[in-house]
Each structure stands twice: as structure tokens, then as C-alpha cells.
Design a protein around this motif. Structure first.
Motif, PDB file in Angstrom:
ATOM      1  N   UNK A 180       0.817  -1.212   0.000  1.00 54.70           N
ATOM      2  CA  UNK A 180       0.000   0.000   0.000  1.00 54.70           C
ATOM      3  C   UNK A 180       0.851   1.263   0.000  1.00 54.70           C
ATOM      4  N   UNK A 181       0.245   2.422   0.339  1.00 56.62           N
ATOM      5  CA  UNK A 181       0.956   3.699   0.237  1.00 56.62           C
ATOM      6  C   UNK A 181       1.654   4.158   1.518  1.00 56.62           C
ATOM      7  N   UNK A 182       1.540   3.424   2.621  1.00 55.81           N
ATOM      8  CA  UNK A 182       2.061   3.966   3.887  1.00 55.81           C
ATOM      9  C   UNK A 182       3.493   3.513   4.181  1.00 55.81           C
ATOM     10  N   UNK A 183       4.072   4.123   5.227  1.00 55.41           N
ATOM     11  CA  UNK A 183       5.503   3.922   5.539  1.00 55.41           C
ATOM     12  C   UNK A 183       5.844   2.467   5.829  1.00 55.41           C
ATOM     13  N   UNK A 184       4.836   1.676   6.285  1.00 56.82           N
ATOM     14  CA  UNK A 184       5.120   0.268   6.606  1.00 56.82           C
ATOM     15  C   UNK A 184       4.928  -0.647   5.390  1.00 56.82           C
ATOM     16  N   UNK A 216      -9.531  12.409  -6.558  1.00 58.11           N
ATOM     17  CA  UNK A 216      -8.572  12.506  -5.458  1.00 58.11           C
ATOM     18  C   UNK A 216      -7.195  12.739  -6.063  1.00 58.11           C
ATOM     19  N   UNK A 225      -1.084  11.881  -4.918  1.00 57.86           N
ATOM     20  CA  UNK A 225       0.002  12.515  -4.148  1.00 57.86           C
ATOM     21  C   UNK A 225       1.209  11.574  -4.002  1.00 57.86           C
ATOM     22  N   UNK A 280       2.354   9.844  -1.545  1.00 58.76           N
ATOM     23  CA  UNK A 280       2.099   8.564  -0.874  1.00 58.76           C
ATOM     24  C   UNK A 280       1.489   7.573  -1.869  1.00 58.76           C
ATOM     25  N   UNK A 281       0.474   8.014  -2.592  1.00 63.82           N
ATOM     26  CA  UNK A 281      -0.179   7.110  -3.557  1.00 63.82           C
ATOM     27  C   UNK A 281       0.779   6.726  -4.680  1.00 63.82           C
ATOM     28  N   UNK A 327      -6.251   6.052   2.405  1.00 63.05           N
ATOM     29  CA  UNK A 327      -4.934   5.718   2.952  1.00 63.05           C
ATOM     30  C   UNK A 327      -3.857   6.623   2.358  1.00 63.05           C
ATOM     31  N   UNK A 328      -4.056   7.019   1.107  1.00 63.44           N
ATOM     32  CA  UNK A 328      -3.084   7.881   0.442  1.00 63.44           C
ATOM     33  C   UNK A 328      -3.009   9.276   1.054  1.00 63.44           C
ATOM     34  N   UNK A 376      -1.016   8.696   4.592  1.00 65.28           N
ATOM     35  CA  UNK A 376       0.341   8.134   4.575  1.00 65.28           C
ATOM     36  C   UNK A 376       1.437   9.104   5.027  1.00 65.28           C
ATOM     37  N   UNK A 377       1.433  10.329   4.493  1.00 63.99           N
ATOM     38  CA  UNK A 377       2.540  11.250   4.795  1.00 63.99           C
ATOM     39  C   UNK A 377       2.583  11.630   6.282  1.00 63.99           C
ATOM     40  N   UNK A 428       3.739   8.646   8.299  1.00 63.76           N
ATOM     41  CA  UNK A 428       5.173   8.396   8.172  1.00 63.76           C
ATOM     42  C   UNK A 428       5.963   9.285   9.122  1.00 63.76           C
ATOM     43  N   UNK A 462       3.810   1.452  14.215  1.00 67.36           N
ATOM     44  CA  UNK A 462       2.582   2.117  13.762  1.00 67.36           C
ATOM     45  C   UNK A 462       2.135   1.496  12.454  1.00 67.36           C
TER      46      UNK A 462
END
Lengths: 240, 240
Positions: free
Chosen positions: A73-77, A111, A114, A116-117, B183-184, B187-188, B191, B202
Motif C-alpha cells: 500500500x501507500x504507507x511507511x510500513x 482525489x 500525491x 504517498x499514492x 490511505x493515500x 500516509x505522509x 510516516x 505504527x
């Protein structure tokens, strides 16, 4: 012909902490069995680059196919794509084909695409995209590793995109026979049966219900004739 | 203090063929998390001695505790005890203490303690028995490996016998916050939060329900004060 082998790598702290109950392993196991691909091993590791990279290298070398779930997915993890790239020393960057898919999707959703995406368009060089009809962000196949999402509906949709392209073997067929005897009484004749049919896998799964002891005996194999023969022998041994 | 680590080894063709959906991993994960033991890896292998032995050696070396499930019944495919013995080069034979437990049980049941059932008294030298209040046949602990049954009710009962004897760490606490944004978009800031609190884990788990996009953000750690601090920051970032 020997059926091709496969392994699965489930990636995610949420499985190991007990927060989420994995559903993808069971689904994949059933689908591969139908297609005649032998799932031989599953590993679950946390969101830890070293653990993911080591597992990918080992499984990719040991089995014909590797299926991963989670972490795209788009998140840090979400670090799976970068780990796969590192495991195979492949460069990774935002790829135009993946970006175009995301751009079209988020335009429709009104949307912004960005940063993250955009991470979801990071695909290793040389990988083939896997279609995601549910939420668009693609998975990918690099070498013999098929990288898919962890959300079960998306995992299933991606698997359905990938499976038809893989060469399967003879589908693994199974027959089950219920015996209402204690497992300890079944064991010796069953051992003899397993010895007589080395090409078949014979498993014994005990149950205990309403004070009744019994077991489901499952015979698995790819040769229907052999399976029938073993089943006749089993029924003679334990008449209903 | 760092929490002790653990791994699990699930043994059984029935899981890999998709016949049975494993339930023990989810149960173990939750129980270990409560006790402050970090489950770091799970492997599922088939009823294959080489695969079982190799996995036992690797996991036993890599983690403080290893929990196995499956393969300790009376039938020919129950090979776990012998594999554990071989993995540690320990002799294995029918042990008097285990035999006495089985003898008493089958006497009560008015069933014979035949050769097949006696196999369940095969315990490696140096192992400690694990109590089985459900069906009596014991599990065992050898070195740092806890060997338990695959049937979920028995696995759970055996785990309850073992867990109080293990030294846990600080229980892992988690807090969940629901954000109704894609989620996008999350995300930032997320992070940045993860970067600001390196001692916390997290995670972001997206959902899509009735056309609504959102995510459950789960913060995990052992320090309640730190967890609260991160949660306040998160709520400020995404007001309800």
C-alpha cells in the motif's frame, strides 16, 4: 510428471501480533491444489526488511513459484516492493505504466495522486504488472515471485489474474472416508495402507464429538485409478 | 528490557493442501502478545522429516522460544516427536511417565493401549512433558521447543499449561484510531509520526465499506506513556 512446487510469504506485523487473522493462506492453498501446484511451505514474517529479503531469496530458490501477500500500500510500513527489488538486486522506481493506472483511477475518484499514492507505482525493473480490479494499484511478478496485496478481496482478485498464466500439474484429488473408531485403532491398518500406496498421501484427522471418537481419513493423489483402489481397500478394512 | 522472541512451526499437509484452515497461529499470536513475547516468524511445512528437522534447527537457534503444532498423534503421518529428537540428536523411546498417563487414560476408556497408541508415549530424552487435559496424550518441551497437538482445543489447552512457565516481557499494548480518509491522504503524516516515535510500531490497515474509504491506525508498544503521547498527536492530525 511431477507437479510444480510453490511457497507463500505472508508479510505483516498485524498477523504476528494476533490483531488480524490471516485469510490468504487458506485461500491460496485451495486454489493451488485445484491447479495441481503443490504448496510446500508458508512463512509469515514481520515488516522487517532483512527478514523479508532473506525469506524471498530462500523461497525463490527453493520453489517454482512464490506468492507474497501484504505490504504494497501507500504507507511507511509498506516496504514489500523495495524488499523484492533488493532481494534480486533489481533497480526500482516509479514506473510509467503503473503511474498511468493510478492516475486514471484517482482522476475518476477526484482525489490527488500525491506522493504517498505514487509509492504504489514503485515497481522493480523487469517486473510484469498484476491486474487489480478492486482498487487498481497493481501487484507485480518479478522472476518467480508474485507480489500481491494483503487485503483478502484484493489478494483473491490478483491471484485470479495470475493463476491462469501459470502451468499447473495434475490437479491433486482427495477423497475422504469417515471411520467411527478411535485413532489408535485405525493407526496400524492405515500405516499398512500408506506403505502399500507410496504415491498417495494418506492423512488421518481425528475428531471427538458428542462422546464419539472417530477420524476422517483423507487420501490425496493425482492418479484417480490409484486413489479409487486405495479407497476400496480402506472401506474393506473399515466397513461402514 | 527487550521482550523475548518466539517462532511457530505448523506441521501438516492438511494445512498446505487447503483442506484445513489453521486456527492455532491466530490463537498463539494473541496469547504471546498478551504475555509480552514477540512472535517474529511462523513457518508451515508438510509432513516431511527433512523439512521439519531443518525448520526446527533454524527456528530454535534464531528465537528464544519455538512452538510447534501438529503431528503428535498415533498414526503413521505423526512424525513430529521423532523429528524433534533427530533435530537435537536426542535419543527417543517410549517413556515410562508418558506411558503411565496413557495407560490410566485407556484403562478408564476400556480401550487397549496398543502399539499405535503407545507411539504417543515416544518422548525424546531430556524433554519435559506438557499436560493435556483434553485427551491425555502429552506434548513436551525439549530445550526451547514446545511441541503441541494440532487439534485446536488440545493446542489451546497445552499452551495454557506451558505459558505460565515462560518469562514474558512487558505486554505489548495497542491502541487503534479510526480515520475516515483514504490511505493515500493518511500516509505522509503517519510516516512523520512513525519517524517521531521509533520505539512504537505504527500500522495502517485500510478498509472500504459502503463506498467509504478509511483506515484503522494501530499503534503498538510496551510504554503506555509513549503510546498515549503518540495517540494525542495522531488525533490532533486527524480530528474525529
Amino acid at each position: 510428471m511431477t507437479n510444480p512446487t510453490a511457497a507463500m510469504l505472508v508479510i505483516g506485523d498485524e498477523i504476528l501480533s494476533g490483531r488480524t487473522r490471516d485469510a490468504n493462506m487458506y485461500h491460496l492453498a485451495g486454489q493451488l491444489t485445484e491447479q495441481g501446484i503443490n504448496l510446500k511451505e508458508v512463512r509469515v514474517v514481520s515488516d522487517d526488511p532483512a527478514a523479508i529479503i532473506a525469506a524471498i531469496r530462500t523461497l525463490s530458490e527453493g520453489y517454482a513459484h512464490v506468492f507474497t501477500s501484504g505490504g504494497i500500500g501507500p504507507t511507511h510500513d509498506d516496504i514489500t516492493a523495495d524488499c523484492i527489488a533488493e532481494a534480486f538486486c533489481a533497480p526500482i522506481s516509479i514506473r510509467d505504466d503503473a503511474r498511468a493506472i493510478l492516475q486514471a483511477h484517482y482522476d475518476t475518484q477526484q482525489q490527488p495522486l500525491n506522493d504517498a499514492r505514487l509509492r504504489m507505482a514503485r515497481i522493480p525493473d523487469g517486473a510484469t504488472l498484476i491486474d487489480n480490479p478492486v482498487s487498481k494499484a497493481p501487484g507485480f511478478t518479478l522472476r518467480n515471485v508474485h507480489v500481491m496485496a494483503g487485503v483478502p478481496s484484493i489478494f483473491q482478485a490478483m491471484l485470479a489474474s495470475v493463476l491462469p498464466s501459470l502451468t499447473g500439474g495434475h490437479p491433486l484429488i482427495s477423497q475422504t472416508y469417515r471411520v467411527e473408531r478411535g485413532e489408535g485403532d485405525i493407526a496400524a491398518p492405515l500405516g499398512a495402507l500408506a506403505h502399500a500406496f507410496p504415491a498417495l498421501s494418506i492423512g488421518c484427522y481425528p475428531f471427538q464429538k458428542d462422546g464419539l471418537f472417530g477420524a476422517n481419513i483423507v487420501i490425496r493423489g493425482t492418479d484417480t485409478g490409484l486413489l479409487d483402489e486405495a479407497m476400496v481397500r480402506l472401506q474393506k478394512e473399515f466397513p461402514a
